[in-house]
Design a protein around this motif. Structure first.
Motif: not given
Length: 93
Positions: A2-15, A80-83
């Motif tokens: 089985n295959l799964g595709i996970l896509t995350l759009r991450i906001s990085l305010p102030g970058c 864990t991500v700074d966003g």
């Protein structure tokens, strides 16, 4: 399999620079790419400073295992991500 595709759009305010963006997103390949069941890449917004899109392809023997690993990845990225994860897309094949 089985295959799964996970896509995350991450906001990085102030970058303020691409260097800062790389520092804030660093380790995505190392953290998730070590697992032989996961392929990861920055799939969009490479040149945009305040957003980043990452796609994870997960392959496991059963659909519940794929879903569980996708949940684990999403939770770990949020911790864990700074966003901030702004959008999540999942596709099961």
């Amino acid at each position: 399999m089985n295959l799964g595709i996970l896509t995350l759009r991450i906001s990085l305010p102030g970058c303020a620079s691409l260097k800062e963006k790389r520092q804030r997103m660093r380790g995505m390949h190392q953290r998730y790419g070590r697992n032989p069941a996961v392929a990861v890449c920055e799939s969009a917004d490479r040149d945009r400073l305040e957003t980043s899109e990452w796609t994870f392809v997960v392959v496991k023997p059963t659909a519940p295992e794929v879903e569980s690993l996708c949940n684990e990845i999403e939770d770990k990225v949020q911790r864990t991500v700074d966003g901030r994860v702004m959008e999540t897309t999942r596709e099961m094949l």
